[in-house]
Design a protein around this motif. Sequence first.
Motif, PDB file in Angstrom:
ATOM      1  N   GLU A 107      42.627  43.079  38.191  1.00 20.53           N
ATOM      2  CA  GLU A 107      41.302  42.637  38.662  1.00 20.53           C
ATOM      3  C   GLU A 107      41.218  41.115  38.713  1.00 20.53           C
ATOM      4  OE1 GLU A 107      39.033  44.427  39.970  1.00 20.53           O
ATOM      5  OE2 GLU A 107      39.915  46.389  39.505  1.00 20.53           O
ATOM      6  N   TYR A 108      41.749  40.459  37.691  1.00 20.50           N
ATOM      7  CA  TYR A 108      41.724  38.995  37.642  1.00 20.50           C
ATOM      8  C   TYR A 108      42.521  38.411  38.811  1.00 20.50           C
ATOM      9  CZ  TYR A 108      42.675  34.235  36.107  1.00 20.50           C
ATOM     10  OH  TYR A 108      42.814  32.865  36.065  1.00 20.50           O
ATOM     11  N   ASP A 109      43.728  38.960  39.044  1.00 22.25           N
ATOM     12  CA  ASP A 109      44.570  38.449  40.131  1.00 22.25           C
ATOM     13  C   ASP A 109      43.934  38.706  41.496  1.00 22.25           C
ATOM     14  OD1 ASP A 109      46.444  37.443  38.427  1.00 22.25           O
ATOM     15  OD2 ASP A 109      47.900  39.061  38.687  1.00 22.25           O
ATOM     16  N   PHE A 110      43.333  39.880  41.665  1.00 19.34           N
ATOM     17  CA  PHE A 110      42.708  40.192  42.957  1.00 19.34           C
ATOM     18  C   PHE A 110      41.566  39.223  43.257  1.00 19.34           C
ATOM     19  CE2 PHE A 110      39.811  42.840  45.656  1.00 19.34           C
ATOM     20  CZ  PHE A 110      40.614  42.828  46.781  1.00 19.34           C
ATOM     21  N   GLU A 111      40.804  38.880  42.252  1.00 16.59           N
ATOM     22  CA  GLU A 111      39.737  37.889  42.443  1.00 16.59           C
ATOM     23  C   GLU A 111      40.329  36.526  42.812  1.00 16.59           C
ATOM     24  OE1 GLU A 111      36.832  37.506  39.369  1.00 16.59           O
ATOM     25  OE2 GLU A 111      36.498  39.681  39.227  1.00 16.59           O
ATOM     26  N   SER A 112      41.414  36.147  42.143  1.00 19.72           N
ATOM     27  CA  SER A 112      42.067  34.864  42.429  1.00 19.72           C
ATOM     28  C   SER A 112      42.603  34.826  43.862  1.00 19.72           C
ATOM     29  CB  SER A 112      43.217  34.628  41.448  1.00 19.72           C
ATOM     30  OG  SER A 112      42.750  34.542  40.139  1.00 19.72           O
ATOM     31  N   ILE A 113      43.163  35.946  44.315  1.00 21.54           N
ATOM     32  CA  ILE A 113      43.683  36.022  45.688  1.00 21.54           C
ATOM     33  C   ILE A 113      42.544  35.843  46.685  1.00 21.54           C
ATOM     34  CG2 ILE A 113      44.694  37.592  47.397  1.00 21.54           C
ATOM     35  CD1 ILE A 113      46.294  38.782  44.932  1.00 21.54           C
ATOM     36  N   GLN A 114      41.432  36.508  46.460  1.00 22.41           N
ATOM     37  CA  GLN A 114      40.298  36.416  47.375  1.00 22.41           C
ATOM     38  C   GLN A 114      39.695  35.013  47.417  1.00 22.41           C
ATOM     39  OE1 GLN A 114      38.106  39.852  45.656  1.00 22.41           O
ATOM     40  NE2 GLN A 114      38.034  40.614  47.753  1.00 22.41           N
TER      41      GLN A 114
END
Length: 428
Positions: free
Chosen positions: A135-142
């Motif tokens: 979840e943390y990485d997906f937010e960072s990607i977005q």
Amino acid sequence: MRTSIIKNVENPLQIKQQLVIWAQQFREVVFLDSNSYPQQYSSADCILAVDAFTAIQTDYVNAFEDLKQYQESTKDWLFGYLSYDLKNDIESVTSSNLDGLGFPDLFFFQPKKIFILKGQELQIQYLFLCDDEIEYDFESIQETEELQFDSLQTVNIEERISKKDYVTKVNDILSHIHRGDIYEVNFCMEFFAEKAEINPLGKFLKLNEISKPPFAVFFKNNKHFILSASPERYLRKEGDLIISQPIKGTAKRFLDVEQDEASKNTLLADPKERSENIMITDLVRNDISRTAQKGSVQVTELCKIYSFLQVHQMISTITARLAEPYTAVDVLKSTFPMGSMTGAPKISAMNIVDRLEETKRGVYSGAVGYFTPNGDFDFNVVIRSILYDEEKKYLSFSVGSAITANSIPEKEYEECLLKAKAMYAVLQ
């Protein structure tokens, strides 16, 4: 065990660029982009793999056996490349030419993090990690912003072989053909730059934008980079189905629709280009048959024209069914290097290449791709690609053409320049 979740994304094109930009924080990166090119055999719109959990890196000695043991013991996703010089592990051939890059002959890694985009679904697979990190990485990607780089950044490119020397060398090859030593050779030459400073990702994004090929690759192994706009598949395995799609035959694209159609039709009817393609198709059929079920090898497309942004290409498709007890790596070893980058007969062609070319091919005319956990794989042919050692500041790209009995050396040189056009445009 991998943790896997699926995220819906509103803008697939945007998320693709965000993925590859976000990935730059890692030492190992492989980004594969199909560019939505219409093709029968495809697994995803793009795949990103980053951050090695385990890896194998070796020279050519016993390389395929080492890879086989690594792939069969890992039974997981593996991403990496096979360099052209792995031929020295298979046949009694050697390479003593200059190697300005010095990449390992073989490199694969088991990634901790994988992202697979299909339409608007992004599948995220993490190794031994928790949902919170995903979840943390997906937010960072977005939240990743568009890449800012110097579009005026240029590189001073030199030809390793002059036009005069190229013509002399092709005439040497023609003498071998007329004596009956060989039927066809894929002869290549290097373009290079020393003290080159580039933004590898920026150059890849520009190269991919002006080419949009089905087998684009951004590859990073610490300071080693492959920026590939390859239109060619080397080999794919789906269950027991094996697919090879060699390219032989190139024609220029035109902005004018009538001129462009005429160029395509001329390529389709050209007896020299068709003979090149048919000879290599025959060679690939023979190579694949070594590990195939008896009677299963088929040519499903012969000399079909595919159009890309830079050029028209003549492509044939060969399929077969894998026989027991052969493995995924056995198929690769029995067909490597790919016929489209060597010639026929293969060993004689490779020996002539090593004598007349002035640099080792290395990763160029090798293959980049991946294995799945169940032993399937997909690999491109490393052509239309920029190779870069960030530490040495050495940059290289090579191009080649098929030399047959009907070849005119000056025209083959012009074909090489046509294939180099996209790389020149990006670098200058």
